[in-house]
Design an enzyme around this catalytic site. Structure first.
Site, mmCIF file in Angstrom:
data_model
loop_
_atom_site.group_PDB
_atom_site.id
_atom_site.type_symbol
_atom_site.label_atom_id
_atom_site.label_comp_id
_atom_site.label_asym_id
_atom_site.label_seq_id
_atom_site.Cartn_x
_atom_site.Cartn_y
_atom_site.Cartn_z
ATOM 1 N N LYS A 1 0.850 -1.195 0.000
ATOM 2 C CA LYS A 1 0.000 0.000 0.000
ATOM 3 C C LYS A 1 0.876 1.231 0.000
ATOM 4 C CE LYS A 1 -4.505 0.775 0.300
ATOM 5 N NZ LYS A 1 -5.574 -0.174 -0.031
ATOM 6 N N TYR B 1 -19.410 8.360 0.238
ATOM 7 C CA TYR B 1 -20.006 8.422 -1.106
ATOM 8 C C TYR B 1 -18.921 8.684 -2.154
ATOM 9 C CZ TYR B 1 -24.390 8.404 -3.725
ATOM 10 O OH TYR B 1 -25.439 8.041 -4.542
HETATM 11 N N1 GLU Z 1 -7.339 0.254 -3.057
HETATM 12 C C1 GLU Z 1 -8.116 -0.914 -3.336
HETATM 13 C C2 GLU Z 1 -8.156 -1.828 -2.142
HETATM 14 O O1 GLU Z 1 -8.002 -1.406 -1.018
HETATM 15 C C3 GLU Z 1 -7.703 -1.600 -4.623
HETATM 16 C C4 GLU Z 1 -6.288 -2.085 -4.645
HETATM 17 C C5 GLU Z 1 -5.810 -2.592 -6.020
HETATM 18 O O2 GLU Z 1 -6.603 -2.597 -6.953
HETATM 19 O O3 GLU Z 1 -4.660 -2.981 -6.097
HETATM 20 O O4 GLU Z 1 -8.439 -2.986 -2.256
#
Ligand code: GLU
Length: 415
Positions: free
Chosen positions: A105, A218
Site C-alpha cells: 500500500k 459516497y
Molecule cells: N485500493 C483498493 C483496495 O483497497 C484496490 C487495490 C488494487 O486494486 O490494487 O483494495
C-alpha cells in the site's frame, strides 16, 4: 479520545488468527511486520511558485505469494501506521481471493481537494520518481485508493514508462479504458461487494428487493454501491453520507441524482427532499444492510451496541475495531469483513494486469462473470470456515488467508 491505531488493530486481528491456526512464533512474527517500507520526501513547486514539501510512503507487506499489490491513498491524515495496516489487509485480501499476489500500500500526506490538477500531476510523478526502482509488474503494482483516481494512475504509469524507456501498462492498475484499463474496474469494488451481499442475503433469508440500505461514504465504493443496489436488486438506499454529513429519505434516494448534487456542491448534504443526519446517526439506523464505505474505525465499542442492521458489509478497509467485532458476533449481526467484501477492486485490478500482459482486452460481461465467480467462491469458503470453526466471519477470512501466506513462506524456506 485517543485515536485508534489501524496497524495495532491489524496486528491484533492477526494475533487472534495465529492462536486459532497455532502458527509457530517465527512465522507469526514475520507476518506481524512489513517486509519493506519506503519513506519519501516530495518537494513540489506549487502554482503560487512556492515549494511545498510532502511526505509519502510505500509499504510492501508480504510478497510470498507474488508481487506486492495495493492502492495509493492521498489523504491529509495519512500516517505510516495506516499504510502498514492497509498493506497487511491487502496481503490477506489477495490471498483470500487466491490471486497470485502479495500485499502492499502507498500513501501521500496531502489534501487533494485543495490542489490544482497541475499540482496533483507533479505530486504523482514525483512519487514515482522516488519509488520506481522498487515497483513494477514483478515487484509491486500500485492502484487507486481513497482520493486517487484513473487520471492519477495514468500520470504514474506514464512517469514509470518514461523512466523505463518503454510502455509499462502492467505496473499500475485502475487505469482508464483505452490506456490499459479493464472494463468493469470503475465499479468493481462495489460490484464485488454486492456479489457477497447477495450470498449473505441468501444465507440469512433476506429478500433483497425489499431490503433497506444505509451507506457511509459516497466516494467510488459508496456511490457505486448505492447505484448497484437499485439497479441489481431494486433495493432501497435510504441514507448516505460523506465527510461533511449525511442525508436520509425513508422512501429511498436516487443514487445518480445524489451524485450529481455532490459533484456540483462538493457534498451529498442539502440534497433536496432529504433530512440531514450525522455520520454517527447513519450507522445506527434500522436497516437490513449497513455499508461502511469510507475510512477506518467507525464501528467501535462506543457505538456497536446501538447498531440495528442485520448485515454489515464492509466496503471500507478496517471500519470495525476488534472489540466491536466480538459484540457484533454476539448480537448476531452478520459481518462481511473488509478484505472479503471490498476485494472486487483488486480482483479486477488483477484481471487488468493479466490483460495488460497478453495485450488482449475482455468484454465487460467476461469481467463480471469472472468477478462473480471469485467473490462468490471466497464468500462461501469464509462462511463455511466460520461455521466449521465456530468463529466470526472476519476470523474465518483470516484463517484461510493467513494459512495460504504462511504455507507459501514455509514452502519457499523463509520460515
Ligand atoms: N485500493 C483498493 C483496495 O483497497 C484496490 C487495490 C488494487 O486494486 O490494487 O483494495
Amino acid at each position: 479520545m485517543a485515536k485508534i491505531n489501524p496497524f495495532e488493530v491489524a496486528q491484533r486481528q492477526l494475533d487472534e488468527c495465529a492462536k486459532i491456526l497455532k502458527l509457530d512464533p517465527g512465522t507469526h512474527q514475520v507476518l506481524r511486520n512489513p517486509k519493506r517500507e519506503i519513506h519519501v520526501t516530495l518537494p513540489i513547486k506549487m502554482d503560487d511558485g512556492k515549494v511545498k514539501v510532502f511526505k509519502g510512503f510505500r509499504v510492501q507487506y508480504n510478497d510470498a505469494r507474488g508481487p506486492a499489490k495495493g492502492g495509493i491513498r492521498f489523504h491529509p491524515e495519512e500516517t505510516i501506521d495506516t499504510v502498514r495496516a492497509l498493506s497487511a489487509w491487502m496481503t490477506w485480501k489477495c490471498s483470500l481471493l487466491d490471486l497470485p499476489l502479495g500485499g502492499g500500500k502507498g500513501g501521500i500526506i496531502c489534501n487533494p481537494k485543495e490542489m490544482s490538477p497541475t499540482e496533483l500531476e507533479k505530486l504523482s510523478r514525483a512519487y514515482i520518481d522516488q519509488v520506481w526502482q522498487l515497483i513494477g509488474p514483478e515487484q509491486d503494482i500500485p492502484a487507486p485508493d481513497v482520493y486517487t483516481n484513473p487520471q492519477i494512475m495514468v500520470w504514474m504509469m506514464d512517469e514509470y514508462s518514461k523512466l523505463m524507456g518503454k510502455a509499462q501498462f502492467g505496473t499500475i492498475t485502475g487505469k482508464p479504458l483505452g490506456l490499459g484499463g479493464s472494463a468493469g474496474r470503475g465499479d468493481a469494488t462495489a460490484r464485488g461487494g454486492w456479489y457477497t451481499i447477495r450470498e449473505a442475503c441468501k444465507f440469512l433469508g433476506i429478500n433483497l428487493s425489499k431490503a433497506t440500505i444505509a451507506i457511509q461514504g459516497y466516494g467510488n465504493a459508496g456511490y457505486f454501491a448505492a447505484l448497484l443496489a437499485k439497479k441489481f436488486f431494486g433495493a432501497k438506499v435510504i441514507a448516505v453520507s460523506d465527510s461533511k454529513g449525511g442525508i436520509i429519505n425513508k422512501d429511498g434516494l436516487d443514487p445518480d441524482k445524489v451524485n450529481q448534487h455532490k459533484t456540483k456542491t462538493g457534498s451529498v448534504i442539502n440534497f433536496p427532499g432529504t433530512s440531514p443526519i450525522s455520520n454517527e446517526q447513519l450507522l445506527e439506523l434500522k436497516v437490513d444492510i449497513l455499508c461502511p464505505a469510507a475510512l477506518e474505525n467507525v464501528i467501535t465499542d462506543k457505538n456497536v451496541k446501538n447498531l440495528k442492521t442485520k448485515i454489515v458489509a464492509e466496503l471500507a478497509n478496517g471500519p470495525t475495531t476488534p472489540e466491536a467485532d466480538d459484540i457484533l458476533y454476539k448480537n448476531g449481526i452478520h459481518v462481511i469483513p473488509d478484505f472479503l467484501c471490498n476485494a472486487g477492486g483488486v480482483t479486477v485490478s488483477y484481471f487488468e494486469m493479466v490483460q495488460n500482459f497478453y495485450m488482449y482486452y475482455w468484454e465487460e460481461d467476461e469481467v463480471y462473470k469472472q468477478l462473480d465467480r471469485k467473490m462468490t467462491h471466497a464468500y462461501q469458503a469464509v462462511l463455511k470456515t466460520s461455521q466449521d470453526y465456530k468463529i466470526n466471519m472476519r476470523k474465518a477470512a483470516y484463517v484461510i488467508a493467513v494459512k495460504r501466506v504462511a504455507d507459501a513462506m514455509k514452502a519457499r524456506g523463509w520460515v
